[in-house]
Design a protein around this motif. Structure first.
Motif, mmCIF file in Angstrom:
data_model
loop_
_atom_site.group_PDB
_atom_site.id
_atom_site.type_symbol
_atom_site.label_atom_id
_atom_site.label_comp_id
_atom_site.label_asym_id
_atom_site.label_seq_id
_atom_site.Cartn_x
_atom_site.Cartn_y
_atom_site.Cartn_z
ATOM 1 N N LYS A 1 0.835 -1.203 0.000
ATOM 2 C CA LYS A 1 0.000 0.000 0.000
ATOM 3 C C LYS A 1 0.867 1.248 0.000
ATOM 4 C CE LYS A 1 -4.105 -1.872 2.258
ATOM 5 N NZ LYS A 1 -4.914 -1.928 3.505
ATOM 6 N N GLY A 2 0.504 2.187 -0.855
ATOM 7 C CA GLY A 2 1.245 3.434 -0.955
ATOM 8 C C GLY A 2 2.412 3.374 -1.919
ATOM 9 N N ARG A 3 2.781 2.184 -2.366
ATOM 10 C CA ARG A 3 3.906 2.027 -3.301
ATOM 11 C C ARG A 3 3.469 1.439 -4.642
ATOM 12 N NH1 ARG A 3 7.597 -1.547 -2.236
ATOM 13 N NH2 ARG A 3 6.280 -2.843 -0.878
ATOM 14 N N PHE A 4 2.487 0.571 -4.630
ATOM 15 C CA PHE A 4 2.006 -0.082 -5.848
ATOM 16 C C PHE A 4 0.646 0.483 -6.231
ATOM 17 C CE2 PHE A 4 4.291 -4.493 -5.556
ATOM 18 C CZ PHE A 4 5.489 -3.839 -5.303
ATOM 19 N N THR A 5 0.390 0.544 -7.524
ATOM 20 C CA THR A 5 -0.903 0.990 -8.023
ATOM 21 C C THR A 5 -1.363 0.056 -9.124
ATOM 22 O OG1 THR A 5 -0.355 3.308 -7.551
ATOM 23 C CG2 THR A 5 -2.203 2.890 -9.040
ATOM 24 N N ILE A 6 -2.547 -0.490 -8.948
ATOM 25 C CA ILE A 6 -3.151 -1.330 -9.986
ATOM 26 C C ILE A 6 -4.131 -0.475 -10.782
ATOM 27 C CG2 ILE A 6 -5.002 -2.161 -8.470
ATOM 28 C CD1 ILE A 6 -4.793 -4.880 -9.912
ATOM 29 N N SER A 7 -4.154 -0.701 -12.086
ATOM 30 C CA SER A 7 -5.091 0.025 -12.942
ATOM 31 C C SER A 7 -5.469 -0.880 -14.108
ATOM 32 C CB SER A 7 -4.480 1.335 -13.443
ATOM 33 O OG SER A 7 -3.321 1.088 -14.220
ATOM 34 N N ARG A 8 -6.480 -0.475 -14.840
ATOM 35 C CA ARG A 8 -6.923 -1.291 -15.964
ATOM 36 C C ARG A 8 -7.387 -0.407 -17.102
ATOM 37 N NH1 ARG A 8 -11.287 -5.164 -13.860
ATOM 38 N NH2 ARG A 8 -11.614 -5.614 -16.080
ATOM 39 N N ASP A 9 -7.252 -0.941 -18.301
ATOM 40 C CA ASP A 9 -7.749 -0.284 -19.508
ATOM 41 C C ASP A 9 -8.667 -1.289 -20.178
ATOM 42 O OD1 ASP A 9 -8.200 0.775 -22.041
ATOM 43 O OD2 ASP A 9 -6.190 1.646 -22.176
ATOM 44 N N ASN A 10 -9.954 -1.116 -19.990
ATOM 45 C CA ASN A 10 -10.895 -2.092 -20.531
ATOM 46 C C ASN A 10 -10.892 -2.110 -22.056
ATOM 47 O OD1 ASN A 10 -11.652 -2.913 -17.972
ATOM 48 N ND2 ASN A 10 -13.467 -1.603 -17.897
ATOM 49 N N ALA A 11 -10.598 -0.999 -22.673
ATOM 50 C CA ALA A 11 -10.557 -0.947 -24.138
ATOM 51 C C ALA A 11 -9.415 -1.808 -24.687
ATOM 52 C CB ALA A 11 -10.402 0.487 -24.608
ATOM 53 N N LYS A 12 -8.369 -1.970 -23.893
ATOM 54 C CA LYS A 12 -7.215 -2.765 -24.330
ATOM 55 C C LYS A 12 -7.173 -4.128 -23.659
ATOM 56 C CE LYS A 12 -4.253 1.230 -25.288
ATOM 57 N NZ LYS A 12 -2.955 1.905 -24.981
ATOM 58 N N SER A 13 -8.159 -4.412 -22.818
ATOM 59 C CA SER A 13 -8.191 -5.691 -22.083
ATOM 60 C C SER A 13 -6.872 -5.927 -21.354
ATOM 61 C CB SER A 13 -8.500 -6.861 -23.026
ATOM 62 O OG SER A 13 -9.782 -6.718 -23.593
ATOM 63 N N THR A 14 -6.396 -4.896 -20.721
ATOM 64 C CA THR A 14 -5.081 -4.942 -20.079
ATOM 65 C C THR A 14 -5.174 -4.387 -18.659
ATOM 66 O OG1 THR A 14 -3.947 -4.735 -22.201
ATOM 67 C CG2 THR A 14 -2.681 -4.190 -20.239
ATOM 68 N N VAL A 15 -4.464 -5.044 -17.758
ATOM 69 C CA VAL A 15 -4.334 -4.568 -16.390
ATOM 70 C C VAL A 15 -2.865 -4.268 -16.134
ATOM 71 C CG1 VAL A 15 -4.128 -6.911 -15.435
ATOM 72 C CG2 VAL A 15 -4.896 -5.039 -13.966
ATOM 73 N N TYR A 16 -2.619 -3.252 -15.340
ATOM 74 C CA TYR A 16 -1.253 -2.800 -15.076
ATOM 75 C C TYR A 16 -0.970 -2.852 -13.574
ATOM 76 C CZ TYR A 16 -2.031 -0.784 -19.688
ATOM 77 O OH TYR A 16 -2.339 -0.603 -21.019
ATOM 78 N N LEU A 17 0.304 -2.948 -13.269
ATOM 79 C CA LEU A 17 0.746 -2.828 -11.887
ATOM 80 C C LEU A 17 1.978 -1.930 -11.869
ATOM 81 C CD1 LEU A 17 0.168 -3.765 -8.959
ATOM 82 C CD2 LEU A 17 1.933 -5.512 -9.316
ATOM 83 N N GLN A 18 1.800 -0.723 -11.379
ATOM 84 C CA GLN A 18 2.911 0.201 -11.212
ATOM 85 C C GLN A 18 3.536 -0.056 -9.848
ATOM 86 O OE1 GLN A 18 4.280 2.619 -13.324
ATOM 87 N NE2 GLN A 18 5.852 2.771 -11.734
ATOM 88 N N MET A 19 4.814 -0.381 -9.836
ATOM 89 C CA MET A 19 5.495 -0.724 -8.595
ATOM 90 C C MET A 19 6.626 0.268 -8.352
ATOM 91 S SD MET A 19 5.635 -4.871 -8.966
ATOM 92 C CE MET A 19 6.889 -4.834 -10.256
ATOM 93 N N ASN A 20 6.543 0.974 -7.259
ATOM 94 C CA ASN A 20 7.557 1.954 -6.881
ATOM 95 C C ASN A 20 8.236 1.540 -5.583
ATOM 96 O OD1 ASN A 20 6.718 3.550 -9.087
ATOM 97 N ND2 ASN A 20 5.208 4.621 -7.818
ATOM 98 N N SER A 21 9.402 2.099 -5.341
ATOM 99 C CA SER A 21 10.154 1.826 -4.101
ATOM 100 C C SER A 21 10.283 0.327 -3.849
ATOM 101 C CB SER A 21 9.464 2.513 -2.912
ATOM 102 O OG SER A 21 9.349 3.899 -3.129
ATOM 103 N N LEU A 22 10.692 -0.382 -4.847
ATOM 104 C CA LEU A 22 10.776 -1.845 -4.750
ATOM 105 C C LEU A 22 11.846 -2.285 -3.758
ATOM 106 C CD1 LEU A 22 10.217 -2.640 -8.490
ATOM 107 C CD2 LEU A 22 8.955 -3.704 -6.620
ATOM 108 N N LYS A 23 11.560 -3.411 -3.113
ATOM 109 C CA LYS A 23 12.439 -3.963 -2.086
ATOM 110 C C LYS A 23 12.974 -5.323 -2.545
ATOM 111 C CE LYS A 23 9.459 -1.840 1.402
ATOM 112 N NZ LYS A 23 8.595 -2.095 2.579
#
Length: 129
Positions: A64-86
């Motif tokens: 929480k606070g470092r990763f962000t999940i999002s989706r683009d239904n038009a592209k049938s794609t889900v994303y995971l933005q990962m910051n401050s990786l350990k």
């Protein structure tokens, strides 16, 4: 049958960022919640983040606070933005299409990842200096 293709993994230094993508086919994408899981060597697969068809999100406490999940239904794609990786987040990351979305993370733990019939090949994320 759903087909899932994950991409975007790689080697990153501690504190770095990566953006994972998962392209889904064979399903009506907007109907499904989408989940990101990860599995480290010798450990069980765990839910990292989930997003409902309508955009509600759920995260493991550890990201929480470092990763962000999002989706683009038009592209049938889900994303995971990962910051401050350990380093301890080194794992193979997988996505899956989920008929259910749970607001309580513990429901994902209780139901487990074995409920999915199949998985994509995953994408390796290695966090190391």
């Amino acid at each position: 049958q759903v087909q899932l293709v994950e991409s975007g993994g790689g080697l990153v230094q501690p504190g770095g960022s990566l953006r994972l993508s998962c392209a889904a086919s064979g399903i009506i994408f907007k109907v499904y919640a989408m989940d990101w899981y990860r599995q480290a060597p010798g450990k069980q697969r765990e839910l990292v983040a989930a997003i409902s068809g309508g955009g509600r999100t759920n995260y493991a406490d550890s990201v929480k606070g470092r990763f962000t999940i999002s989706r683009d239904n038009a592209k049938s794609t889900v994303y995971l933005q990962m910051n401050s990786l350990k380093p301890e987040e080194t794992a193979v990351y997988y996505c899956n299409a989920d008929l259910n979305y749970y607001d309580d993370y513990n429901d994902y733990v209780r139901k487990g990842s074995e409920r999915f019939a199949s998985w994509g090949q995953g994408t390796q994320v290695t966090v190391s200096s």
